[in-house]
Motif scaffolding. Structure first.
Motif, PDB file in Angstrom:
ATOM      1  N   UNK A 201      26.044 -11.128 -32.509  1.00 32.51           N
ATOM      2  CA  UNK A 201      24.907 -11.643 -33.283  1.00 32.51           C
ATOM      3  C   UNK A 201      24.707 -13.141 -33.046  1.00 32.51           C
ATOM      4  N   UNK A 202      25.812 -13.889 -32.980  1.00 31.62           N
ATOM      5  CA  UNK A 202      25.717 -15.330 -32.697  1.00 31.62           C
ATOM      6  C   UNK A 202      25.077 -15.573 -31.340  1.00 31.62           C
ATOM      7  N   UNK A 203      25.481 -14.800 -30.326  1.00 32.19           N
ATOM      8  CA  UNK A 203      24.910 -14.977 -28.989  1.00 32.19           C
ATOM      9  C   UNK A 203      23.420 -14.665 -28.989  1.00 32.19           C
ATOM     10  N   UNK A 204      23.037 -13.616 -29.696  1.00 30.78           N
ATOM     11  CA  UNK A 204      21.607 -13.282 -29.783  1.00 30.78           C
ATOM     12  C   UNK A 204      20.849 -14.410 -30.488  1.00 30.78           C
ATOM     13  N   UNK A 205      21.425 -14.943 -31.540  1.00 30.51           N
ATOM     14  CA  UNK A 205      20.795 -16.020 -32.291  1.00 30.51           C
ATOM     15  C   UNK A 205      20.621 -17.264 -31.416  1.00 30.51           C
ATOM     16  N   UNK A 206      21.705 -17.705 -30.746  1.00 30.29           N
ATOM     17  CA  UNK A 206      21.630 -18.902 -29.900  1.00 30.29           C
ATOM     18  C   UNK A 206      20.677 -18.691 -28.729  1.00 30.29           C
ATOM     19  N   UNK A 207      20.645 -17.492 -28.179  1.00 33.39           N
ATOM     20  CA  UNK A 207      19.706 -17.196 -27.097  1.00 33.39           C
ATOM     21  C   UNK A 207      18.271 -17.369 -27.582  1.00 33.39           C
ATOM     22  N   UNK A 208      17.953 -16.799 -28.719  1.00 32.57           N
ATOM     23  CA  UNK A 208      16.597 -16.905 -29.279  1.00 32.57           C
ATOM     24  C   UNK A 208      16.242 -18.360 -29.574  1.00 32.57           C
ATOM     25  N   UNK A 209      17.147 -19.089 -30.199  1.00 32.89           N
ATOM     26  CA  UNK A 209      16.890 -20.489 -30.535  1.00 32.89           C
ATOM     27  C   UNK A 209      16.640 -21.311 -29.272  1.00 32.89           C
ATOM     28  N   UNK A 210      17.477 -21.119 -28.241  1.00 34.52           N
ATOM     29  CA  UNK A 210      17.296 -21.858 -26.991  1.00 34.52           C
ATOM     30  C   UNK A 210      15.985 -21.501 -26.304  1.00 34.52           C
ATOM     31  N   UNK A 211      15.601 -20.236 -26.337  1.00 32.57           N
ATOM     32  CA  UNK A 211      14.321 -19.839 -25.742  1.00 32.57           C
ATOM     33  C   UNK A 211      13.156 -20.546 -26.434  1.00 32.57           C
ATOM     34  N   UNK A 212      13.259 -20.733 -27.726  1.00 32.32           N
ATOM     35  CA  UNK A 212      12.195 -21.402 -28.482  1.00 32.32           C
ATOM     36  C   UNK A 212      12.216 -22.915 -28.218  1.00 32.32           C
ATOM     37  N   UNK A 213      13.395 -23.523 -28.353  1.00 35.64           N
ATOM     38  CA  UNK A 213      13.506 -24.977 -28.181  1.00 35.64           C
ATOM     39  C   UNK A 213      13.076 -25.404 -26.783  1.00 35.64           C
ATOM     40  N   UNK A 214      13.486 -24.643 -25.777  1.00 35.72           N
ATOM     41  CA  UNK A 214      13.246 -25.032 -24.388  1.00 35.72           C
ATOM     42  C   UNK A 214      12.120 -24.234 -23.732  1.00 35.72           C
ATOM     43  N   UNK A 215      11.201 -23.724 -24.532  1.00 31.47           N
ATOM     44  CA  UNK A 215      10.128 -22.869 -24.013  1.00 31.47           C
ATOM     45  C   UNK A 215       9.315 -23.530 -22.900  1.00 31.47           C
ATOM     46  N   UNK A 216       9.167 -24.827 -22.940  1.00 32.53           N
ATOM     47  CA  UNK A 216       8.336 -25.504 -21.941  1.00 32.53           C
ATOM     48  C   UNK A 216       9.016 -25.612 -20.571  1.00 32.53           C
ATOM     49  N   UNK A 217      10.345 -25.493 -20.510  1.00 27.80           N
ATOM     50  CA  UNK A 217      11.047 -25.639 -19.234  1.00 27.80           C
ATOM     51  C   UNK A 217      11.830 -24.393 -18.835  1.00 27.80           C
ATOM     52  N   UNK A 218      11.941 -23.425 -19.725  1.00 30.80           N
ATOM     53  CA  UNK A 218      12.797 -22.267 -19.499  1.00 30.80           C
ATOM     54  C   UNK A 218      11.967 -21.002 -19.325  1.00 30.80           C
ATOM     55  N   UNK A 219      12.198 -20.310 -18.190  1.00 34.65           N
ATOM     56  CA  UNK A 219      11.550 -19.031 -17.931  1.00 34.65           C
ATOM     57  C   UNK A 219      12.649 -17.973 -17.841  1.00 34.65           C
ATOM     58  N   UNK A 220      12.566 -16.966 -18.692  1.00 29.31           N
ATOM     59  CA  UNK A 220      13.570 -15.914 -18.723  1.00 29.31           C
ATOM     60  C   UNK A 220      12.934 -14.617 -18.247  1.00 29.31           C
ATOM     61  N   UNK A 221      13.527 -14.039 -17.193  1.00 33.00           N
ATOM     62  CA  UNK A 221      13.026 -12.789 -16.618  1.00 33.00           C
ATOM     63  C   UNK A 221      14.034 -11.687 -16.896  1.00 33.00           C
ATOM     64  N   UNK A 222      13.856 -10.978 -17.981  1.00 36.94           N
ATOM     65  CA  UNK A 222      14.776  -9.904 -18.342  1.00 36.94           C
ATOM     66  C   UNK A 222      15.795 -10.367 -19.366  1.00 36.94           C
ATOM     67  N   UNK A 223      16.858  -9.597 -19.473  1.00 40.14           N
ATOM     68  CA  UNK A 223      17.906  -9.861 -20.449  1.00 40.14           C
ATOM     69  C   UNK A 223      18.732 -11.070 -20.017  1.00 40.14           C
ATOM     70  N   UNK A 224      19.025 -11.952 -20.962  1.00 36.63           N
ATOM     71  CA  UNK A 224      19.879 -13.098 -20.689  1.00 36.63           C
ATOM     72  C   UNK A 224      20.626 -13.472 -21.956  1.00 36.63           C
ATOM     73  N   UNK A 225      21.714 -14.205 -21.799  1.00 36.03           N
ATOM     74  CA  UNK A 225      22.472 -14.699 -22.937  1.00 36.03           C
ATOM     75  C   UNK A 225      22.679 -16.198 -22.749  1.00 36.03           C
ATOM     76  N   UNK A 226      22.365 -16.952 -23.806  1.00 38.36           N
ATOM     77  CA  UNK A 226      22.588 -18.394 -23.810  1.00 38.36           C
ATOM     78  C   UNK A 226      23.449 -18.697 -25.031  1.00 38.36           C
TER      79      UNK A 226
END
Length: 184
Positions: free
Chosen positions: A8-33
């Motif tokens: 759950x923590x990994x899913x949470x941090x992944x979602x938060x990072x995707x939002x914070x870095x939306x302007x520079x981060x492109x995710x194609x498929x499943x990823x974990x941050x």
């Protein structure tokens, strides 16, 4: 229970990072941050930092990715904790690549030839770094600008790679040299 909390923590941090870095981060498929991944664009540069994470990639905790170039992390690859990637032109990492903890990958070096000018004012030079498919970078490896690590290569822990690495080579040392080939 601990595995569920970690997931759950990994899913949470992944979602938060995707939002914070939306302007520079492109995710194609499943990823974990994981937590404390810091993506730091150099705003004073003429180009913008762009990061592409392909399917099934994993950024472990406490990673720093900085610069103004393009980083591509290929399918089923990961970057270990405490690693630093400096990208001002291009760093392209292939499929099924294992990057251990504390690895430094840099496509940039500082100019220093003019003895009458402070090094900090002499600018930089860049050359792309290519890490092909099915590569393993051991703990503490340093990859310098302009290097290509070809498919199937293994770079031993704490090696400093300053020249291209042949396909299926095992390299180590400072500077890294071929120790043997995987099929020997």
């Amino acid at each position: 229970m601990l595995k569920l909390i970690t997931k759950l923590n990994r899913k949470w941090f992944t979602l938060v990072n995707k939002i914070i870095y939306a302007s520079i981060l492109k995710v194609e498929g499943k990823t974990t941050i994981e937590k404390r991944v810091n993506l730091r664009p150099f705003f004073e540069a003429n180009t913008a930092l762009k990061i592409t994470l392909k399917n099934n990639t994993h950024l472990k905790h406490d990673i720093l990715i900085q610069g103004s170039g393009d980083l591509i992390l290929g399918e089923n690859s990961y970057i270990g904790s405490y690693s630093v990637i400096g990208v001002n032109e291009k760093v392209e990492i292939g499929k099924n690549v294992m990057i251990a903890n504390c690895v430094s990958i840099r496509d940039t070096d500082h100019n220093f030839i003019d003895l009458n000018n402070d090094m900090i004012n002499q600018g930089i030079k860049t050359e792309p770094v290519y890490i092909k498919d099915n590569v393993w970078l051991g703990h503490g490896v340093v990859i310098t600008k302009g290097v290509t690590i070809n498919s199937g290569a293994i770079v031993a822990a704490n090696a400093v790679v300053t020249k291209d690495v042949p396909e299926n080579a095992i390299v180590g040392g400072i500077p890294a040299k071929v120790i043997k080939y995987r099929d020997e």
